[in-house]
Write a protein that holds these residues in place. Structure first.
Motif, PDB file in Angstrom:
ATOM      1  N   PRO A  17       2.308  -4.590 -12.399  1.00  0.00           N
ATOM      2  CA  PRO A  17       2.741  -3.448 -11.302  1.00  0.00           C
ATOM      3  C   PRO A  17       1.718  -2.689 -10.566  1.00  0.00           C
ATOM      4  N   ALA A  18       0.753  -2.300 -11.334  1.00  0.00           N
ATOM      5  CA  ALA A  18      -0.343  -1.639 -10.769  1.00  0.00           C
ATOM      6  C   ALA A  18      -1.003  -2.269  -9.636  1.00  0.00           C
ATOM      7  N   LYS A  19      -1.068  -3.569  -9.492  1.00  0.00           N
ATOM      8  CA  LYS A  19      -1.812  -4.245  -8.646  1.00  0.00           C
ATOM      9  C   LYS A  19      -1.420  -4.151  -7.352  1.00  0.00           C
ATOM     10  N   LYS A  20      -2.542  -3.970  -6.419  1.00  0.00           N
ATOM     11  CA  LYS A  20      -2.216  -3.802  -4.934  1.00  0.00           C
ATOM     12  C   LYS A  20      -1.396  -5.017  -4.408  1.00  0.00           C
ATOM     13  N   LYS A  21      -0.274  -4.478  -3.798  1.00  0.00           N
ATOM     14  CA  LYS A  21       0.562  -5.740  -2.940  1.00  0.00           C
ATOM     15  C   LYS A  21       0.030  -5.532  -1.465  1.00  0.00           C
ATOM     16  N   THR A  22      -0.014  -6.738  -0.785  1.00  0.00           N
ATOM     17  CA  THR A  22      -0.119  -6.792   0.556  1.00  0.00           C
ATOM     18  C   THR A  22       1.080  -6.820   1.421  1.00  0.00           C
ATOM     19  N   GLU A  23       1.079  -5.963   2.300  1.00  0.00           N
ATOM     20  CA  GLU A  23       2.376  -6.104   3.325  1.00  0.00           C
ATOM     21  C   GLU A  23       2.226  -7.097   4.417  1.00  0.00           C
ATOM     22  N   VAL A  24       3.411  -7.569   4.519  1.00  0.00           N
ATOM     23  CA  VAL A  24       3.342  -8.590   5.450  1.00  0.00           C
ATOM     24  C   VAL A  24       4.508  -8.448   6.643  1.00  0.00           C
TER      25      VAL A  24
ATOM     26  N   PRO B  15       7.004  -9.134   8.965  1.00  0.00           N
ATOM     27  CA  PRO B  15       7.837 -10.234   9.103  1.00  0.00           C
ATOM     28  C   PRO B  15       7.740 -10.651  10.744  1.00  0.00           C
ATOM     29  N   ASP B  16       7.418  -9.917  11.720  1.00  0.00           N
ATOM     30  CA  ASP B  16       7.382 -10.453  13.025  1.00  0.00           C
ATOM     31  C   ASP B  16       6.106 -11.456  13.292  1.00  0.00           C
ATOM     32  N   SER B  17       5.382 -11.261  12.553  1.00  0.00           N
ATOM     33  CA  SER B  17       3.820 -12.071  12.810  1.00  0.00           C
ATOM     34  C   SER B  17       4.253 -13.828  11.966  1.00  0.00           C
ATOM     35  N   ILE B  18       5.329 -13.833  11.284  1.00  0.00           N
ATOM     36  CA  ILE B  18       5.483 -15.223  10.628  1.00  0.00           C
ATOM     37  C   ILE B  18       6.281 -16.185  11.996  1.00  0.00           C
ATOM     38  N   GLN B  19       5.562 -17.203  11.959  1.00  0.00           N
ATOM     39  CA  GLN B  19       5.854 -18.005  13.082  1.00  0.00           C
ATOM     40  C   GLN B  19       6.845 -19.421  12.300  1.00  0.00           C
ATOM     41  N   ILE B  20       8.176 -19.241  12.818  1.00  0.00           N
ATOM     42  CA  ILE B  20       8.853 -20.681  12.260  1.00  0.00           C
ATOM     43  C   ILE B  20       8.887 -21.468  13.405  1.00  0.00           C
ATOM     44  N   THR B  21       8.254 -22.833  13.175  1.00  0.00           N
ATOM     45  CA  THR B  21       8.395 -23.853  13.975  1.00  0.00           C
ATOM     46  C   THR B  21       8.919 -25.298  13.565  1.00  0.00           C
ATOM     47  N   VAL B  22       9.377 -26.097  14.387  1.00  0.00           N
ATOM     48  CA  VAL B  22       9.788 -27.507  13.903  1.00  0.00           C
ATOM     49  C   VAL B  22       8.595 -28.225  13.758  1.00  0.00           C
ATOM     50  N   PRO B  23       8.476 -29.063  12.719  1.00  0.00           N
ATOM     51  CA  PRO B  23       7.204 -29.826  12.541  1.00  0.00           C
ATOM     52  C   PRO B  23       6.792 -30.984  13.338  1.00  0.00           C
ATOM     53  N   LYS B  24       5.945 -30.910  13.883  1.00  0.00           N
ATOM     54  CA  LYS B  24       5.611 -32.357  14.823  1.00  0.00           C
ATOM     55  C   LYS B  24       5.806 -33.647  14.192  1.00  0.00           C
ATOM     56  N   ASP B  25       6.636 -34.423  14.548  1.00  0.00           N
ATOM     57  CA  ASP B  25       6.629 -35.634  13.855  1.00  0.00           C
ATOM     58  C   ASP B  25       6.786 -36.896  15.000  1.00  0.00           C
ATOM     59  N   SER B  26       6.134 -37.848  14.726  1.00  0.00           N
ATOM     60  CA  SER B  26       5.951 -38.974  15.952  1.00  0.00           C
ATOM     61  C   SER B  26       7.327 -39.145  16.643  1.00  0.00           C
ATOM     62  N   GLU B  27       8.433 -39.257  15.885  1.00  0.00           N
ATOM     63  CA  GLU B  27       9.754 -39.500  16.521  1.00  0.00           C
ATOM     64  C   GLU B  27      10.389 -38.490  17.078  1.00  0.00           C
ATOM     65  N   MET B  28      10.185 -37.375  16.523  1.00  0.00           N
ATOM     66  CA  MET B  28      10.636 -35.986  17.151  1.00  0.00           C
ATOM     67  C   MET B  28       9.883 -35.345  18.177  1.00  0.00           C
ATOM     68  N   SER B  29       8.517 -35.800  18.553  1.00  0.00           N
ATOM     69  CA  SER B  29       7.806 -35.415  19.593  1.00  0.00           C
ATOM     70  C   SER B  29       8.187 -35.997  20.810  1.00  0.00           C
ATOM     71  N   ASP B  30       9.034 -37.015  21.024  1.00  0.00           N
ATOM     72  CA  ASP B  30       9.487 -37.558  22.039  1.00  0.00           C
ATOM     73  C   ASP B  30      10.532 -37.001  22.711  1.00  0.00           C
ATOM     74  N   ALA B  31      10.552 -36.539  24.168  1.00  0.00           N
ATOM     75  CA  ALA B  31      11.564 -35.855  24.696  1.00  0.00           C
ATOM     76  C   ALA B  31      12.650 -36.808  24.795  1.00  0.00           C
ATOM     77  N   PRO B  32      13.882 -36.338  24.618  1.00  0.00           N
ATOM     78  CA  PRO B  32      14.962 -37.323  24.780  1.00  0.00           C
ATOM     79  C   PRO B  32      15.169 -37.736  26.318  1.00  0.00           C
ATOM     80  N   ASP B  33      14.651 -37.028  27.279  1.00  0.00           N
ATOM     81  CA  ASP B  33      14.863 -37.537  28.623  1.00  0.00           C
ATOM     82  C   ASP B  33      13.808 -38.544  29.186  1.00  0.00           C
TER      83      ASP B  33
END
Length: 153
Positions: A61-68, A70-88
C-alpha cells in the motif's frame, strides 16, 4: 485325505483384496486425522500485480499510485474492414456467378477482390453473370451479403 479347495491363485487374490482394504482404511484415517496438507483460506488467496501476473504476496500500500484522468481515456470503436465501410457508400463489383433458378450468386468486389454473396431478394434490378453492379453490404451470421444491388450505369 481330501484335496484342499483353496488354490494358490485364490489365496493370492484374497491377499490382494485384504491389502486394498487395508490401504483404503489407512487413507480414511489419514483424512480424518488431518495429517495431509490442509488448505487454509490464506493459502487459497491470489493477488494480481500491476503487470497482470498472479502472485501470492499482497500489493504494497505504500507504493506510489499514479492518478489517471478519466477525461483523457478515449473510447472508440475498433476499425474493422467490414465496419469501416459507410452504410450509404455504394460499392462496385462484377457478378462472377449467378444461379437464376435458385436465385443466388456472388459478386467480386472491384476494390478488395473479395467475393460477396447476393440473393435475388436483395436485388433491385435483374442481374446475370458478367454484369457490373453497384451494391451495399450488410453483415450476416455467415459473412458479408450484398443488398440494394443495381446494374451500374
Amino acid at each position: 485325505m481330501a484335496k484342499s479347495r483353496e488354490t494358490f491363485n485364490k489365496k493370492e487374490k484374497e491377499k490382494q483384496r485384504q491389502k486394498k482394504k487395508q490401504e483404503k482404511l489407512d487413507k480414511k484415517e489419514a483424512r480424518k486425522s488431518g495429517n495431509d496438507k490442509s488448505t487454509d483460506f490464506e493459502d487459497m488467496i491470489a493477488y494480481v500485480d500491476e503487470f497482470g501476473n498472479i502472485t501470492s504476496t499482497p500489493p504494497d500500500p505504500a507504493k506510489k499510485k499514479t492518478e489517471v484522468d478519466p477525461d483523457s481515456i478515449q473510447i472508440t470503436v475498433p476499425k474493422d474492414s467490414e465496419m469501416s465501410d459507410a452504410p450509404d457508400e455504394k460499392k462496385k463489383g462484377r457478378v462472377t456467378f449467378f444461379n437464376e433458378s435458385k436465385g443466388y450468386g456472388f459478386i467480386k468486389d472491384s476494390q478488395s477482390g473479395e467475393s460477396i454473396f447476393v440473393h435475388i431478394n436483395k436485388c433491385l434490378d435483374e442481374i446475370k453473370e458478367g454484369d457490373v453492379v453497384n451494391y451495399e453490404t450488410e453483415k450476416t451470421p455467415k459473412g458479408l451479403s450484398a443488398t440494394e444491388v443495381k446494374l451500374a450505369p
